[in-house]
Motif scaffolding. Structure first.
Motif, PDB file in Angstrom:
ATOM      1  N   GLU A  30      11.306  -2.103  -2.574  1.00  0.00           N
ATOM      2  CA  GLU A  30       9.994  -2.460  -2.077  1.00  0.00           C
ATOM      3  C   GLU A  30       8.891  -1.611  -2.714  1.00  0.00           C
ATOM      4  O   GLU A  30       7.721  -1.945  -2.644  1.00  0.00           O
ATOM      5  CB  GLU A  30       9.945  -2.307  -0.557  1.00  0.00           C
ATOM      6  N   LEU A  31       9.274  -0.505  -3.317  1.00  0.00           N
ATOM      7  CA  LEU A  31       8.281   0.352  -3.951  1.00  0.00           C
ATOM      8  C   LEU A  31       7.619  -0.328  -5.136  1.00  0.00           C
ATOM      9  O   LEU A  31       6.655   0.175  -5.683  1.00  0.00           O
ATOM     10  CB  LEU A  31       8.932   1.657  -4.403  1.00  0.00           C
ATOM     11  N   LYS A  32       8.135  -1.470  -5.529  1.00  0.00           N
ATOM     12  CA  LYS A  32       7.545  -2.204  -6.634  1.00  0.00           C
ATOM     13  C   LYS A  32       6.323  -3.007  -6.187  1.00  0.00           C
ATOM     14  O   LYS A  32       5.538  -3.460  -7.010  1.00  0.00           O
ATOM     15  CB  LYS A  32       8.581  -3.155  -7.246  1.00  0.00           C
ATOM     16  N   SER A  33       6.179  -3.214  -4.893  1.00  0.00           N
ATOM     17  CA  SER A  33       5.050  -4.002  -4.408  1.00  0.00           C
ATOM     18  C   SER A  33       3.764  -3.199  -4.492  1.00  0.00           C
ATOM     19  O   SER A  33       3.777  -1.961  -4.403  1.00  0.00           O
ATOM     20  CB  SER A  33       5.281  -4.444  -2.953  1.00  0.00           C
ATOM     21  N   PRO A  34       2.619  -3.869  -4.679  1.00  0.00           N
ATOM     22  CA  PRO A  34       1.328  -3.151  -4.731  1.00  0.00           C
ATOM     23  C   PRO A  34       1.068  -2.343  -3.468  1.00  0.00           C
ATOM     24  O   PRO A  34       0.515  -1.241  -3.526  1.00  0.00           O
ATOM     25  CB  PRO A  34       0.306  -4.283  -4.895  1.00  0.00           C
ATOM     26  N   GLU A  35       1.486  -2.883  -2.314  1.00  0.00           N
ATOM     27  CA  GLU A  35       1.253  -2.188  -1.051  1.00  0.00           C
ATOM     28  C   GLU A  35       2.046  -0.886  -0.984  1.00  0.00           C
ATOM     29  O   GLU A  35       1.553   0.148  -0.539  1.00  0.00           O
ATOM     30  CB  GLU A  35       1.637  -3.095   0.124  1.00  0.00           C
ATOM     31  N   ALA A  36       3.329  -0.950  -1.436  1.00  0.00           N
ATOM     32  CA  ALA A  36       4.165   0.252  -1.406  1.00  0.00           C
ATOM     33  C   ALA A  36       3.656   1.302  -2.389  1.00  0.00           C
ATOM     34  O   ALA A  36       3.689   2.501  -2.105  1.00  0.00           O
ATOM     35  CB  ALA A  36       5.607  -0.118  -1.718  1.00  0.00           C
ATOM     36  N   LYS A  37       3.184   0.871  -3.548  1.00  0.00           N
ATOM     37  CA  LYS A  37       2.650   1.813  -4.527  1.00  0.00           C
ATOM     38  C   LYS A  37       1.400   2.498  -3.986  1.00  0.00           C
ATOM     39  O   LYS A  37       1.159   3.683  -4.254  1.00  0.00           O
ATOM     40  CB  LYS A  37       2.350   1.082  -5.837  1.00  0.00           C
ATOM     41  N   PRO A  73      -5.096  -7.272  -4.323  1.00  0.00           N
ATOM     42  CA  PRO A  73      -5.938  -8.468  -4.214  1.00  0.00           C
ATOM     43  C   PRO A  73      -5.492  -9.369  -3.083  1.00  0.00           C
ATOM     44  O   PRO A  73      -4.342  -9.317  -2.630  1.00  0.00           O
ATOM     45  CB  PRO A  73      -5.766  -9.146  -5.583  1.00  0.00           C
ATOM     46  N   SER A  74      -6.409 -10.208  -2.628  1.00  0.00           N
ATOM     47  CA  SER A  74      -6.122 -11.161  -1.554  1.00  0.00           C
ATOM     48  C   SER A  74      -4.930 -12.026  -1.919  1.00  0.00           C
ATOM     49  O   SER A  74      -4.704 -12.351  -3.086  1.00  0.00           O
ATOM     50  CB  SER A  74      -7.345 -12.042  -1.296  1.00  0.00           C
ATOM     51  N   SER A  75      -4.154 -12.422  -0.915  1.00  0.00           N
ATOM     52  CA  SER A  75      -2.981 -13.265  -1.152  1.00  0.00           C
ATOM     53  C   SER A  75      -3.369 -14.649  -1.650  1.00  0.00           C
ATOM     54  O   SER A  75      -2.567 -15.357  -2.251  1.00  0.00           O
ATOM     55  CB  SER A  75      -2.159 -13.392   0.132  1.00  0.00           C
ATOM     56  N   LEU A  76      -4.610 -15.054  -1.371  1.00  0.00           N
ATOM     57  CA  LEU A  76      -5.077 -16.355  -1.863  1.00  0.00           C
ATOM     58  C   LEU A  76      -5.333 -16.247  -3.371  1.00  0.00           C
ATOM     59  O   LEU A  76      -5.775 -15.221  -3.873  1.00  0.00           O
ATOM     60  CB  LEU A  76      -6.362 -16.763  -1.145  1.00  0.00           C
ATOM     61  N   SER A  77      -5.024 -17.329  -4.091  1.00  0.00           N
ATOM     62  CA  SER A  77      -5.190 -17.311  -5.540  1.00  0.00           C
ATOM     63  C   SER A  77      -6.648 -17.125  -5.926  1.00  0.00           C
ATOM     64  O   SER A  77      -6.963 -16.638  -6.999  1.00  0.00           O
ATOM     65  CB  SER A  77      -4.644 -18.617  -6.151  1.00  0.00           C
ATOM     66  N   GLN A  78      -7.550 -17.517  -5.055  1.00  0.00           N
ATOM     67  CA  GLN A  78      -8.969 -17.293  -5.284  1.00  0.00           C
ATOM     68  C   GLN A  78      -9.659 -17.079  -3.944  1.00  0.00           C
ATOM     69  O   GLN A  78      -9.136 -17.469  -2.909  1.00  0.00           O
ATOM     70  CB  GLN A  78      -9.599 -18.492  -6.001  1.00  0.00           C
ATOM     71  N   SER A  96      -9.257 -24.077   8.599  1.00  0.00           N
ATOM     72  CA  SER A  96      -7.956 -24.499   9.116  1.00  0.00           C
ATOM     73  C   SER A  96      -6.957 -24.710   7.983  1.00  0.00           C
ATOM     74  O   SER A  96      -5.803 -24.266   8.060  1.00  0.00           O
ATOM     75  CB  SER A  96      -8.100 -25.798   9.919  1.00  0.00           C
ATOM     76  N   LYS A  97      -7.394 -25.375   6.938  1.00  0.00           N
ATOM     77  CA  LYS A  97      -6.513 -25.688   5.808  1.00  0.00           C
ATOM     78  C   LYS A  97      -5.942 -24.429   5.172  1.00  0.00           C
ATOM     79  O   LYS A  97      -4.754 -24.366   4.824  1.00  0.00           O
ATOM     80  CB  LYS A  97      -7.284 -26.498   4.757  1.00  0.00           C
ATOM     81  N   HIS A  98      -6.771 -23.411   5.026  1.00  0.00           N
ATOM     82  CA  HIS A  98      -6.336 -22.186   4.355  1.00  0.00           C
ATOM     83  C   HIS A  98      -5.839 -21.113   5.331  1.00  0.00           C
ATOM     84  O   HIS A  98      -5.500 -19.997   4.907  1.00  0.00           O
ATOM     85  CB  HIS A  98      -7.482 -21.623   3.513  1.00  0.00           C
ATOM     86  N   LYS A  99      -5.804 -21.459   6.626  1.00  0.00           N
ATOM     87  CA  LYS A  99      -5.290 -20.557   7.661  1.00  0.00           C
ATOM     88  C   LYS A  99      -5.990 -19.193   7.626  1.00  0.00           C
ATOM     89  O   LYS A  99      -5.360 -18.134   7.622  1.00  0.00           O
ATOM     90  CB  LYS A  99      -3.775 -20.378   7.510  1.00  0.00           C
ATOM     91  N   ILE A 100      -7.311 -19.236   7.566  1.00  0.00           N
ATOM     92  CA  ILE A 100      -8.110 -18.006   7.558  1.00  0.00           C
ATOM     93  C   ILE A 100      -9.098 -18.046   8.709  1.00  0.00           C
ATOM     94  O   ILE A 100      -9.464 -19.123   9.205  1.00  0.00           O
ATOM     95  CB  ILE A 100      -8.857 -17.813   6.222  1.00  0.00           C
ATOM     96  N   SER A 253      -4.667  -7.466   6.584  1.00  0.00           N
ATOM     97  CA  SER A 253      -4.159  -6.997   5.295  1.00  0.00           C
ATOM     98  C   SER A 253      -3.942  -5.487   5.303  1.00  0.00           C
ATOM     99  O   SER A 253      -3.035  -4.973   4.638  1.00  0.00           O
ATOM    100  CB  SER A 253      -5.102  -7.400   4.157  1.00  0.00           C
ATOM    101  N   VAL A 254      -4.752  -4.758   6.071  1.00  0.00           N
ATOM    102  CA  VAL A 254      -4.549  -3.316   6.217  1.00  0.00           C
ATOM    103  C   VAL A 254      -3.253  -3.044   6.978  1.00  0.00           C
ATOM    104  O   VAL A 254      -2.448  -2.181   6.595  1.00  0.00           O
ATOM    105  CB  VAL A 254      -5.746  -2.667   6.939  1.00  0.00           C
ATOM    106  N   VAL A 255      -3.035  -3.785   8.054  1.00  0.00           N
ATOM    107  CA  VAL A 255      -1.808  -3.595   8.839  1.00  0.00           C
ATOM    108  C   VAL A 255      -0.582  -3.973   8.014  1.00  0.00           C
ATOM    109  O   VAL A 255       0.492  -3.373   8.154  1.00  0.00           O
ATOM    110  CB  VAL A 255      -1.881  -4.405  10.155  1.00  0.00           C
TER     111      VAL A 255
END
Length: 443
Positions: A30-37, A73-78, A96-100, A253-255
């Motif tokens: 998991e250390l490979k993920s941006p969050e873990a780094k 970066p945000s999980s959304l592609s844009q 609703s469509k983007h669940k945000i 995203s912080v949590v």
């Protein structure tokens, strides 16, 4: 940094995810993920702090030395944006469509080459849309001529549709309100009022989020304080050179980053403490805002508006046994699919939960609403709660006693608030005329 990662891999080799995650993946992977780094960066800073600093001071110092540009970066592609000339119906559909929960509003009338402050007029939320609609309907009720047919007068809802909205502060049962809930949303979603009102028209209303933006050079400490003590749900990160939003950082995203760091020593120093040791939950049983299962669901959204909260529990007749949760985002089910309630005489809180769960199962959609009440106990650790909040993608978790009775609620904001402490005078006059200061502010 590469050397630090190698050392940490040796120390953490063989450790696995907590049981809650139900995975056999080694933490070292998991250390490979941006969050873990990012967690490793905090760990390295934690190690070099002055030994005389308290744990809170050490964390403050760590986060003060990490720029916001390091945030994944945000999980959304844009970045999802809503144009200022979009209708309320279109805005609800996009969210609703983007669940945000919210999105920046781009000013379509801004001149080419304008700075970011002119290009964006704010951030629109589900909360802002729903409370504005309720407020407009209450105004229409007060001005109505006594007509009992749901309809529109001068573009506003009146009659049964409007009177199905509870009055602010009315906490008791209202059979007339409950029996007219379905009429209200049928009239609302088919009205020109809903389809033609533009997002720009509700700027400045109730919970239209203050548009506080971060720059990439701002620190994590600034970001965490804004998301916790100052109550921001999300924060855009602005590229001043190009006048555009590069990233959006939310409480969730912080949590999520915290959940990725649960095995790192700096987190263990903080996250292994029990909730009761950290003064959680902050909100005690008698202060908890709730709705009874047989009360109209509109009352739930009105209470959220009145109390400035993002969700509340649905309880049984005793008032202490939770049956489910209704959040401000759930208003989408009333606005985008009112036909779900055609088989109910009234839309009570219980009927609302039943209809949504049936709808989700029918359309094979995953949602925390299918899980019932997600709860914890005051003897659980902060780490346990963070993993549940992140794993189920929820905004709050209820605290229950051994008998299953409500003891309080813990939100994402509560979690982040326990991570950092605002130094005296940290923001200076930054907030003057921008947002109301919290009561306990030391600015």
């Amino acid at each position: 940094m590469a050397r630090a990662e190698e050392k940490l891999e040796i120390r953490l080799e063989g450790l696995k995810r907590p049981d809650y995650a139900n995975s056999e993946v080694l933490l070292v992977e998991e250390l490979k993920s941006p969050e873990a780094k990012l967690g490793i960066t905090v760990e390295e800073l934690w190690r070099v702090q002055e030994p005389l600093l308290t744990p809170s001071e050490k964390l403050n110092s760590c986060f003060e030395n990490i720029p916001v540009s390091s945030f994944p970066p945000s999980s959304l592609s844009q970045i999802i944006e809503i144009n200022s000339h979009a209708s309320l119906a279109e805005a609800v559909e996009i969210l609703s469509k983007h669940k945000i929960l919210s999105a920046p509003v781009r000013n379509v009338e801004a001149e080419e080459g304008a700075g970011w402050m002119d290009q964006y007029i704010g951030i629109v939320e589900f909360a802002g849309i729903s409370v504005w609609l309720l407020h407009q309907s209450e105004d229409a009720e007060r001005k109505a001529d006594g007509s009992t047919v749901p309809g529109l007068v001068n573009g506003s809802l009146v009659g049964n549709a409007a009177s199905s909205v509870p009055r602010p502060g009315k906490l008791g049962r209202s059979d007339s309100v409950a029996s007219r809930g379905a009429d209200f949303f049928e009239a609302l979603t088919s009205s020109d009022f809903y389809k033609n009102t533009k997002v720009r028209d509700i700027a400045g209303s109730f919970r239209w989020a203050p548009f506080l933006a971060l720059q990439s050079s701002d620190s994590f400490l600034t970001m965490l304080l804004l998301l916790s003590k100052y109550g921001m749900k999300s924060l855009p990160v602005v590229d001043l050179g190009e006048g555009k939003i590069d990233n959006v950082i939310s409480q969730s995203s912080v949590v999520h980053i915290l959940a990725e760091c649960v095995r790192l020593p700096w987190f263990q120093n903080w996250g292994t403490k029990k909730l009761c040791e950290l003064g959680l939950p902050v909100m005690k049983p008698n202060d908890l805002v709730k709705i009874y299962e047989d009360e109209p669901v509109l009352l739930a959204f009105n209470l959220m508006r009145e109390k400035g909260i993002g969700g509340l529990p649905v309880v049984d007749s005793t008032g202490w046994k939770p049956l489910g949760n209704i959040s401000i985002r759930d208003v989408q089910y009333l606005l985008t699919a009112p036909e779900m309630y055609k088989d109910f005489r009234s839309i009570t809180a219980k009927n609302f939960l039943t209809a949504i769960r049936s709808h989700l199962l029918e359309h094979h959609e995953a949602s925390p609403m299918l899980l019932g009440t997600i709860a914890c106990r005051s003897s659980d650790t902060l780490q346990d709660v963070i993993l549940k909040l992140d794993g189920e993608k929820i905004q709050r978790i209820y605290v229950e006693d051994e008998g299953g009775n409500l003891e309080g609620v813990i939100t994402l904001r509560d979690i982040i608030s326990k991570l950092v402490v605002e130094p005296p005078g940290y923001f200076g006059d930054f907030f003057d005329g921008v947002v109301p200061l919290p009561q306990n502010s030391r600015v």
